[in-house]
Design a protein around this motif. Structure first.
Motif, PDB file in Angstrom:
ATOM      1  N   SER A 168       0.862  -1.180   0.000  1.00 15.60           N
ATOM      2  CA  SER A 168       0.000   0.000   0.000  1.00 15.60           C
ATOM      3  C   SER A 168       0.897   1.228   0.000  1.00 15.60           C
ATOM      4  O   SER A 168       2.124   1.120   0.078  1.00 15.60           O
ATOM      5  CB  SER A 168      -0.929  -0.005   1.218  1.00 15.60           C
ATOM      6  OG  SER A 168      -0.177  -0.002   2.423  1.00 15.60           O
ATOM      7  N   PHE A 169       0.281   2.396  -0.067  1.00 10.13           N
ATOM      8  CA  PHE A 169       1.049   3.629  -0.204  1.00 10.13           C
ATOM      9  C   PHE A 169       0.599   4.646   0.845  1.00 10.13           C
ATOM     10  O   PHE A 169      -0.545   4.636   1.287  1.00 10.13           O
ATOM     11  CB  PHE A 169       0.882   4.192  -1.621  1.00 10.13           C
ATOM     12  CG  PHE A 169       1.405   3.258  -2.677  1.00 10.13           C
ATOM     13  CD1 PHE A 169       2.737   3.267  -3.038  1.00 10.13           C
ATOM     14  CD2 PHE A 169       0.553   2.330  -3.287  1.00 10.13           C
ATOM     15  CE1 PHE A 169       3.230   2.384  -3.990  1.00 10.13           C
ATOM     16  CE2 PHE A 169       1.035   1.446  -4.241  1.00 10.13           C
ATOM     17  CZ  PHE A 169       2.374   1.470  -4.599  1.00 10.13           C
ATOM     18  N   PRO A 170       1.514   5.539   1.239  1.00  8.77           N
ATOM     19  CA  PRO A 170       1.198   6.474   2.330  1.00  8.77           C
ATOM     20  C   PRO A 170       0.212   7.556   1.917  1.00  8.77           C
ATOM     21  O   PRO A 170       0.189   7.990   0.756  1.00  8.77           O
ATOM     22  CB  PRO A 170       2.567   7.083   2.660  1.00  8.77           C
ATOM     23  CG  PRO A 170       3.348   6.983   1.380  1.00  8.77           C
ATOM     24  CD  PRO A 170       2.896   5.694   0.747  1.00  8.77           C
ATOM     25  N   LEU A 171      -0.583   8.000   2.867  1.00  5.95           N
ATOM     26  CA  LEU A 171      -1.467   9.131   2.647  1.00  5.95           C
ATOM     27  C   LEU A 171      -0.648  10.402   2.444  1.00  5.95           C
ATOM     28  O   LEU A 171       0.428  10.571   3.026  1.00  5.95           O
ATOM     29  CB  LEU A 171      -2.396   9.327   3.848  1.00  5.95           C
ATOM     30  CG  LEU A 171      -3.431   8.228   4.119  1.00  5.95           C
ATOM     31  CD1 LEU A 171      -4.133   8.502   5.442  1.00  5.95           C
ATOM     32  CD2 LEU A 171      -4.433   8.130   2.975  1.00  5.95           C
ATOM     33  N   GLY A 172      -1.150  11.290   1.607  1.00  2.00           N
ATOM     34  CA  GLY A 172      -0.487  12.574   1.426  1.00  2.00           C
ATOM     35  C   GLY A 172      -0.621  13.441   2.661  1.00  2.00           C
ATOM     36  O   GLY A 172      -1.631  13.388   3.370  1.00  2.00           O
ATOM     37  N   SER A 173       0.378  14.254   2.917  1.00  2.00           N
ATOM     38  CA  SER A 173       0.397  15.097   4.108  1.00  2.00           C
ATOM     39  C   SER A 173       0.094  16.555   3.811  1.00  2.00           C
ATOM     40  O   SER A 173      -0.125  17.344   4.729  1.00  2.00           O
ATOM     41  CB  SER A 173       1.774  15.001   4.775  1.00  2.00           C
ATOM     42  OG  SER A 173       2.803  15.314   3.835  1.00  2.00           O
TER      43      SER A 173
END
Length: 492
Positions: free
Chosen positions: A198-203
């Protein structure tokens, strides 16, 4: 292990997350030296020399087991938990394809470019070294390579090797980088780990120009999830959303405001020739650094010494400086060309008034005056060849072409009337101030433009380590201070 390592932008984020470089495989000698200097700088001389060697990944002597042996690992399968890397992208990028068509006079010449097959040795390294996980980066057009989605083919092979796979598009500006840079990322985790990639949420929340959505849709054109009758398996996942309370976008001014102005070129004190990277200069003392600038000054393991290095820029012409000063933020080359034509016309009128007669068009005198005011480039092609940055928005994508010229990133400050410096390019790419680039100005620009923004790779590295259950015991240790970051696996 870092494949197609370049200067090390992709690995740098994993380093900050707690990873340690086994080594980087890189074809360009100066980029290889940059990588070794920053990540193996505390090695013994013979070991450092071995890490700084440029390697052609397609050569037989650089098969995975041979490279591991050169780095002192007799067992090729030991010690490589994660592989990262971005196979060179010119054949996939639309700009690169256009150049190949021009060279070969064939609409599909890009298919013959050997650089389009460099993902194959990447896969060979994965098969041989069997890491727990891997991350691959490329341009979005890898999803639409001559009407073919190459990412699905790569995923097919990785799944044959026993990996679970997923890929998406991420924009660096959503992860705190002061640059709108859209890229393809593929993550794979071995099935035995029992974890889905999976991939990280944008900040950071960013308002992107309309053109970015159009380019994204072209890249996604061949993402197919159903045919006429049946669902089709795709490993594409939608770009992650944002964290609950995202921060505002980091702007070009946020990134550059604390760096000292450069005006020697406007005062006749700048000369053409090699630029000294080792001449340290102080930061501005009249401007408080933003939180972004403070982060790049104090990046773990790559903190600034207090002196700013490689804050040097190209020596251009008075014609260019005149245009840079009068261009408005956001102006591109067609706008600059219009401005140049107007200034040229005004100069002819002044000259006619002074001399009492007009300069005839087409004469040598007319051509000489025109050359003083109007750039020689066709304004109907490549409108982004010139662009003046907006101070209140992230910069547009930095390209490897920075190694040839930097007109694509003209400084927003009209009083400085110049293109960006090497250190400013590094700031826009989110390289810390203590990161060292080897070579002269042009190779340094190219290394920066070719890199994955380290802050984006930090988000990826931290996210991957988190989902794998890897707990860094010492995060962000630097080889420059003799420390070695280590990790402890809590799950496998």
């Amino acid at each position: 292990m870092d494949l197609f390592a370049g200067a090390g932008g992709l690995f740098l984020g994993f380093h900050r997350s707690g990873g340690r470089s086994v080594g980087g495989v890189e074809f360009d000698p100066l980029a290889a030296l940059t990588y070794a200097t920053n990540f193996h700088g505390d090695s013994l001389p013979d070991e450092f020399a071995m890490h700084s060697v440029a390697r052609d990944i397609t050569a037989k002597e650089n098969e995975p087991a041979a490279v591991m042996a050169q780095w002192g690992h007799a067992d090729a399968g030991a010690g490589v938990d994660i592989i990262v890397g971005g196979p060179p992208c010119p054949a996939f990028a639309r700009v690169g394809r256009a150049k190949l068509r021009e060279i070969n006079q064939h609409p599909e010449a890009f298919r013959q470019d050997p650089r389009a097959k460099l993902y194959l040795p990447y896969l060979r390294y994965v098969e041989t070294l069997a890491p727990v996980a891997l991350v691959m980066e490329n341009v979005p057009d890898i999803l639409n390579y001559g009407g073919h989605n190459l990412a699905e083919e790569i995923c097919d092979t990785l799944e044959e090797f026993g990996y679970r796979t997923a890929y998406t598009l991420l924009n660096a500006a959503n992860y705190g980088v002061p640059q709108m840079r859209e890229r393809f990322f593929l993550m794979a985790i071995h099935a035995r780990a029992g974890i889905q990639p999976s991939f990280p949420l944008g900040s950071h929340k960013v308002e992107f120009p309309p053109g970015y959505e159009g380019s994204r849709q072209v890249a996604l054109k061949h993402i197919v999830t159903t045919d006429l009758f049946h669902p089709v398996r795709s490993r594409f996942v939608d770009t992650p959303g944002l964290v609950p309370r995202p921060k505002p976008a980091v702007t070009a001014e946020d990134a550059l405001r604390d760096l000292p102005p450069i005006t020697a070129h406007l005062e006749g004190r700048d000369k053409r020739g090699a630029r000294r990277f080792t001449l340290g200069i102080p930061y501005r003392d009249d401007v408080a650094p933003t939180s972004y600038a403070r982060e790049l000054r104090a990046w773990p393991g790559f903190a600034s010494s207090g002196q700013l290095m490689d804050h040097v820029t190209r020596c251009l012409s008075d014609r260019d400086y005149r245009l840079f000063r009068q261009m408005k933020a956001g102006d591109d080359y067609p706008r600059a060309f219009e401005l140049a034509e107007r200034l040229f016309s005004e100069a002819l009128k002044r000259l006619a008034g002074d001399e009492g007669k007009p300069t005839r068009e087409g004469t040598k005198a007319w051509e000489a005056i025109r050359a003083e005011y109007v750039p020689p480039y066709d304004h109907t092609k490549f409108p982004n060849k010139w662009r003046k940055m907006e101070p209140d928005a992230p910069a547009r994508t930095l390209m490897a072409h920075l190694g040839k010229d930097t007109y694509s990133h003209i400084h927003y400050d009209s009083d400085q009337a110049r293109v960006i410096s090497v250190r400013e390019a590094a700031r826009l790419q989110s390289f810390p101030d203590g990161f060292i680039f080897k070579g002269t100005m042009n190779p340094a620009f190219r290394q920066i433009g070719n890199s994955v923004p380290p802050l984006l790779s930090f988000a990826l590295g931290k996210h991957l380590f988190d989902i794998l259950g890897i707990a860094p015991e010492k995060s962000g240790g630097s080889v420059s201070d003799g420390s070695r970051p280590t990790v402890r696996r809590t799950t496998r």
